[in-house]
Design a protein around this motif. Sequence first.
Motif, PDB file in Angstrom:
ATOM      1  N   THR A 171       0.848  -1.181   0.000  1.00 41.70           N
ATOM      2  CA  THR A 171       0.000   0.000   0.000  1.00 41.70           C
ATOM      3  C   THR A 171       0.885   1.233   0.000  1.00 41.70           C
ATOM      4  O   THR A 171       1.778   1.353   0.844  1.00 41.70           O
ATOM      5  CB  THR A 171      -0.910   0.032   1.248  1.00 41.70           C
ATOM      6  N   ALA A 172       0.641   2.133  -0.948  1.00 40.23           N
ATOM      7  CA  ALA A 172       1.468   3.338  -1.063  1.00 40.23           C
ATOM      8  C   ALA A 172       0.585   4.561  -1.259  1.00 40.23           C
ATOM      9  O   ALA A 172      -0.406   4.514  -1.990  1.00 40.23           O
ATOM     10  CB  ALA A 172       2.448   3.208  -2.229  1.00 40.23           C
ATOM     11  N   VAL A 173       0.943   5.654  -0.601  1.00 39.24           N
ATOM     12  CA  VAL A 173       0.321   6.954  -0.806  1.00 39.24           C
ATOM     13  C   VAL A 173       1.434   7.929  -1.156  1.00 39.24           C
ATOM     14  O   VAL A 173       2.444   7.996  -0.447  1.00 39.24           O
ATOM     15  CB  VAL A 173      -0.435   7.436   0.448  1.00 39.24           C
ATOM     16  N   SER A 174       1.266   8.651  -2.250  1.00 34.20           N
ATOM     17  CA  SER A 174       2.331   9.546  -2.707  1.00 34.20           C
ATOM     18  C   SER A 174       2.692  10.549  -1.625  1.00 34.20           C
ATOM     19  O   SER A 174       1.835  11.215  -1.053  1.00 34.20           O
ATOM     20  CB  SER A 174       1.901  10.273  -3.979  1.00 34.20           C
ATOM     21  N   GLY A 175       3.981  10.594  -1.301  1.00 38.16           N
ATOM     22  CA  GLY A 175       4.486  11.517  -0.300  1.00 38.16           C
ATOM     23  C   GLY A 175       4.409  11.017   1.121  1.00 38.16           C
ATOM     24  O   GLY A 175       4.988  11.632   2.031  1.00 38.16           O
ATOM     25  N   LEU A 176       3.711   9.889   1.346  1.00 37.85           N
ATOM     26  CA  LEU A 176       3.527   9.398   2.714  1.00 37.85           C
ATOM     27  C   LEU A 176       4.189   8.050   2.972  1.00 37.85           C
ATOM     28  O   LEU A 176       4.246   7.607   4.122  1.00 37.85           O
ATOM     29  CB  LEU A 176       2.034   9.286   3.051  1.00 37.85           C
ATOM     30  N   GLY A 177       4.677   7.391   1.937  1.00 40.57           N
ATOM     31  CA  GLY A 177       5.390   6.145   2.139  1.00 40.57           C
ATOM     32  C   GLY A 177       4.590   4.903   1.814  1.00 40.57           C
ATOM     33  O   GLY A 177       3.386   4.957   1.566  1.00 40.57           O
ATOM     34  N   GLN A 178       5.281   3.762   1.806  1.00 39.75           N
ATOM     35  CA  GLN A 178       4.704   2.486   1.396  1.00 39.75           C
ATOM     36  C   GLN A 178       4.778   1.453   2.514  1.00 39.75           C
ATOM     37  O   GLN A 178       5.745   1.394   3.272  1.00 39.75           O
ATOM     38  CB  GLN A 178       5.435   1.939   0.172  1.00 39.75           C
ATOM     39  N   GLN A 179       3.744   0.635   2.591  1.00 42.21           N
ATOM     40  CA  GLN A 179       3.710  -0.507   3.501  1.00 42.21           C
ATOM     41  C   GLN A 179       3.900  -1.792   2.706  1.00 42.21           C
ATOM     42  O   GLN A 179       3.465  -1.896   1.563  1.00 42.21           O
ATOM     43  CB  GLN A 179       2.362  -0.583   4.219  1.00 42.21           C
ATOM     44  N   THR A 180       4.519  -2.786   3.332  1.00 36.67           N
ATOM     45  CA  THR A 180       4.602  -4.127   2.763  1.00 36.67           C
ATOM     46  C   THR A 180       4.146  -5.099   3.839  1.00 36.67           C
ATOM     47  O   THR A 180       4.812  -5.263   4.868  1.00 36.67           O
ATOM     48  CB  THR A 180       6.019  -4.471   2.300  1.00 36.67           C
ATOM     49  N   LEU A 181       3.002  -5.730   3.613  1.00 44.91           N
ATOM     50  CA  LEU A 181       2.360  -6.581   4.608  1.00 44.91           C
ATOM     51  C   LEU A 181       2.264  -8.009   4.098  1.00 44.91           C
ATOM     52  O   LEU A 181       2.252  -8.243   2.888  1.00 44.91           O
ATOM     53  CB  LEU A 181       0.959  -6.047   4.918  1.00 44.91           C
ATOM     54  N   ASN A 182       2.172  -8.963   5.023  1.00 42.86           N
ATOM     55  CA  ASN A 182       1.995 -10.373   4.663  1.00 42.86           C
ATOM     56  C   ASN A 182       0.832 -10.952   5.447  1.00 42.86           C
ATOM     57  O   ASN A 182       0.686 -10.682   6.640  1.00 42.86           O
ATOM     58  CB  ASN A 182       3.256 -11.191   4.981  1.00 42.86           C
ATOM     59  N   THR A 183       0.006 -11.752   4.788  1.00 47.05           N
ATOM     60  CA  THR A 183      -1.053 -12.459   5.496  1.00 47.05           C
ATOM     61  C   THR A 183      -0.505 -13.768   6.058  1.00 47.05           C
ATOM     62  O   THR A 183       0.446 -14.343   5.533  1.00 47.05           O
ATOM     63  CB  THR A 183      -2.235 -12.764   4.565  1.00 47.05           C
ATOM     64  N   MET A 184      -1.129 -14.231   7.141  1.00 40.52           N
ATOM     65  CA  MET A 184      -0.706 -15.475   7.793  1.00 40.52           C
ATOM     66  C   MET A 184      -1.917 -16.338   8.092  1.00 40.52           C
ATOM     67  O   MET A 184      -2.971 -15.826   8.479  1.00 40.52           O
ATOM     68  CB  MET A 184      -0.003 -15.186   9.122  1.00 40.52           C
TER      69      MET A 184
END
Length: 306
Positions: free
Chosen positions: A285-298
């Motif tokens: 998930t990324a928002v311009s200027g606010l950074g990106q998340q990288t998540l994993n489901t378990m």
Amino acid sequence: MADDTTIPFILGMFTTSGSPAFPALVLDDDAAIAVEALAPLAARLGLALTGKESVFGLLQNWDHNFAALSAALAALADAKAGKYFRSALTASEFLTPCAPIDTPRQVLSELTGLPDAGELTFMPRLVSSVVGPKAKIPLPRRAGKVVAEAKIGVVVGQPAYQSSLQEAQAAIAGYLTVTDLTLLQGKHDRLSLGKFQPSFLPTGPLFVPKAFAGEIETAKMNLAVNGEVTIPSSLARRGETLAASLSRLSQDIQFFPGDILCCGAAGTPLLDDLPALGDGDIIETAVSGLGQQTLNTMTLSQQVAA
């Protein structure tokens, strides 16, 4: 308020080598400095920081602390004044980001992608759902389809109650990236328990002060599952500015510093039309200027093993 001489910075909560989480500033060149290391310099300038143990703590006196951090950074850049403090700078790549604000008093999330939800309707979220930008998302044992949306988190920096539009704008401290997950079952579950699951509201990686966030109303949001973009979207044409949403909600709700208002984009697909998340999926998930998340489901078995 920032001026042309203010050095831009963003804030986050980090760990390093298993340490407890601590707040730090990150600069344009990805250099980082712990707030605790910057605090003595701010005190020398007559602007002692308050609540320096966390981003949430800093937000409790945000106008003062923002001015203090800005002044300390300016002094840090000065060859003489910052001489003994520059050694505290480190590369942000050596720090592991956590949720920037992990204990907000209140979180509200805009309901998007529901056929029976009114436009720009918000619902409370449990603080236990808030996690960081690299979280492992446990899939519930309850049967149902789990989906994800990209949103912008509006972070409150001043008390706001029955605020005018101008007062609401002034009460906004900054913004962060949010992934909003929902367990779809029956019609009523999706409006209650379907959003109350643990880890269903990843935030961060960083808190971006309003002064350095640019034209937030035109920010682009992207969410990809296993590399395939599912929702490229924007706040444009949302029908209500972020400040207007805060002002409208404040007519009935008392907002406090550190509260988060999660706002979605215009034209979000119906939740039923979004791809279902499965075991081991990677969510970006990324928002311009606010950074990106990288998540994993378990899966449940993976959770037990972890």
